[in-house]
Enzyme design. Structure first.
Site, PDB file in Angstrom:
ATOM      1  N   ARG A   1     -11.423  16.136   8.386  1.00  0.00           N
ATOM      2  CA  ARG A   1     -12.179  16.523   7.186  1.00  0.00           C
ATOM      3  C   ARG A   1     -13.589  16.931   7.573  1.00  0.00           C
ATOM      4  NH1 ARG A   1     -10.876  11.107   3.839  1.00  0.00           N
ATOM      5  NH2 ARG A   1      -8.831  10.840   4.790  1.00  0.00           N
TER       6      ARG A   1
ATOM      7  N   ARG B   1      -2.833  -2.068  -3.199  1.00  0.00           N
ATOM      8  CA  ARG B   1      -4.032  -1.280  -2.946  1.00  0.00           C
ATOM      9  C   ARG B   1      -3.941  -0.017  -3.796  1.00  0.00           C
ATOM     10  NH1 ARG B   1      -4.816   3.562   1.116  1.00  0.00           N
ATOM     11  NH2 ARG B   1      -7.052   3.889   0.912  1.00  0.00           N
TER      12      ARG B   1
ATOM     13  N   HIS C   1     -12.822   3.300   0.562  1.00  0.00           N
ATOM     14  CA  HIS C   1     -12.819   2.247   1.595  1.00  0.00           C
ATOM     15  C   HIS C   1     -13.515   0.971   1.115  1.00  0.00           C
ATOM     16  CE1 HIS C   1     -12.792   5.845   4.567  1.00  0.00           C
ATOM     17  NE2 HIS C   1     -11.542   5.431   4.404  1.00  0.00           N
TER      18      HIS C   1
ATOM     19  N   ASN D   1       0.863  -1.185   0.000  1.00  0.00           N
ATOM     20  CA  ASN D   1       0.000   0.000   0.000  1.00  0.00           C
ATOM     21  C   ASN D   1       0.895   1.229   0.000  1.00  0.00           C
ATOM     22  OD1 ASN D   1      -1.801   2.056   0.422  1.00  0.00           O
ATOM     23  ND2 ASN D   1      -2.632   1.276   2.337  1.00  0.00           N
TER      24      ASN D   1
ATOM     25  N   GLU E   1      -8.365  -5.131   5.307  1.00  0.00           N
ATOM     26  CA  GLU E   1      -8.250  -4.794   3.888  1.00  0.00           C
ATOM     27  C   GLU E   1      -7.106  -5.547   3.213  1.00  0.00           C
ATOM     28  OE1 GLU E   1      -9.337  -0.217   3.494  1.00  0.00           O
ATOM     29  OE2 GLU E   1      -8.395  -0.654   5.423  1.00  0.00           O
TER      30      GLU E   1
END
Length: 395
Positions: free
Chosen positions: A238, A91, A180, A8, A380
């Protein structure tokens, strides 16, 4: 036995995990992260199963050197030689509307991932660097790309189209993509196993970034993040959904550039803006000690979650189960409790003892609840390893 390396790549980091795969069992034998790539103080942190954690200062001007250092560390206790590696899975944050699922990486795929960099300028260029670095170091090893966005490609047009001029959709590819995806896929499939059917499931991936997805019979029909990961529910730094005129107003009122406002919304907003903390552990501590800002931030966060959960119940025409996952989802005792209590009208009864547990797969509603609520730790990397096995080795 096969060995699958999962990578990743971030803009200045590279996470990795090495799996031994034997008869469908995926065992992690090494994992770590290369940090501060391109900086003077680059560092490689890793741990082989059964060994102590190690940290080594390295010179990693680019991802190419980082890949070489990762492979070197794997040869120091996890691999006897690089020929043991069967395949590498990556990923990839943004697959646009090109990639509906994971794919074997070819030169054309690399070009397509690079071509989507405008939609993910911090991530896709780094992914391409990682893929090319692996290709240079291991030219004969198959590589697989697993996209954050592909799980959401099943959304119908009414869920992913924005009410903007069609030219913006056709020419600039402006639409809801969602993110996601590997996490939502993993926890929804695991939840389906737990309830004995695919059913109607709402998954809440709540980390520093957060997204909610509506999944009907194993298929994603809506998700809260949009064109970018800035949209949706409130997050650590965020802002999530706000009136779209606000950024224009701030630019005009305060004389800020578009870049400065973007930095504000991505890095200076969310829970950090509401209470001064972005880490939920600090926010929970403040909530329990009576800190008014932490109390307001928590209530605002829960309110935003409830709006999405309620909307997705309407979209799905009901709900069988709700899942919490990722850092806040797996550890946020107070947030989970408040959400469940607000949803008591659905027949949800919190199991307060189970809800006190952290980062473990558990049902946190009582057995007689009409709607089941679970905490399911996400994985993941496992999804990426499984897709890599399937596509690269046909297993």
């Amino acid at each position: 036995m096969e060995k699958i390396l999962v990578i990743n790549c971030g803009s200045s980091s590279l996470k990795f995990q090495l799996y031994d795969v034997d008869n469908g069992n995926y065992n992690v034998v090494s994992k770590g992260i290369a940090e501060r790539i391109g900086q003077a103080n680059s560092i490689l942190k890793y741990q082989h199963t059964g060994s102590d954690k190690k940290e080594e200062l390295m010179s990693m001007p680019t991802h190419a050197e980082a890949i070489k250092d990762v492979l070197k560390c794997l040869l120091n206790g996890a691999l006897q030689n690089l020929e043991e590696l069967s395949a590498v899975g990556h990923r990839i944050v943004q697959g646009g509307d090109i990639f509906k699922g994971s794919v074997l990486i070819t030169d054309e795929v690399i070009e397509q991932i690079a071509g989507l960099s405008d939609l993910a300028p911090l991530h896709n260029p780094a992914h391409v660097l990682g893929i090319k670095a692996v290709k240079a170091a291991l030219p004969n090893i198959p590589q697989v790309a697993v996209f954050d966005t592909s799980f959401h490609q099943t959304m119908p047009p009414e869920a992913y189209r924005y009410a903007l001029p069609e030219d913006q959709y056709v020419r600039n590819k402006i639409r809801r993509y969602g993110f996601h995806g590997t996490s939502h896929k993993y926890v929804s499939e695991r939840c389906a196993e737990l309830i004995g059917k695919k059913g109607k499931i709402i998954t809440c991936h709540m980390g520093n970034g957060a997204s909610i997805s509506a999944i009907d019979n194993g298929v994603c029909v809506d998700t809260s993040m949009g064109f970018t990961p800035l949209a949706g529910t409130i997050m650590g730094t965020r802002c999530g959904d706000i009136d779209p005129y606000i950024p224009l107003y701030i630019e005009k009122k305060d004389g800020l550039s578009a870049h400065e406002v973007n930095e504000m919304m991505n890095k200076q907003s969310g829970m950090l803006a509401l209470c001064g903390y972005s880490d939920n552990r600090d926010i929970e501590a403040g909530y329990l000690s009576g800190n008014e800002k932490c109390i307001l931030a928590t209530k605002t966060y829960v309110h935003a979650l409830l709006k999405y959960i309620g909307a997705y119940i309407a979209v799905l025409g009901g709900v069988d189960a709700i899942v919490f996952t990722a850092g806040v989802g797996e550890h946020g005792v107070i947030i989970r409790q408040l959400v469940m209590e607000h949803l008591s009208y659905l027949g949800i009864k919190p199991d307060y003892e189970n809800n006190k547990k952290h980062a473990t797969e558990i049902m946190i509603s009582t057995p007689d609840s009409k709607v089941k609520v679970f905490v399911i730790p996400t994985d993941e990397e496992l999804v990426i390893a499984q897709d890599t096995m399937r596509l690269a080795l046909h297993k």
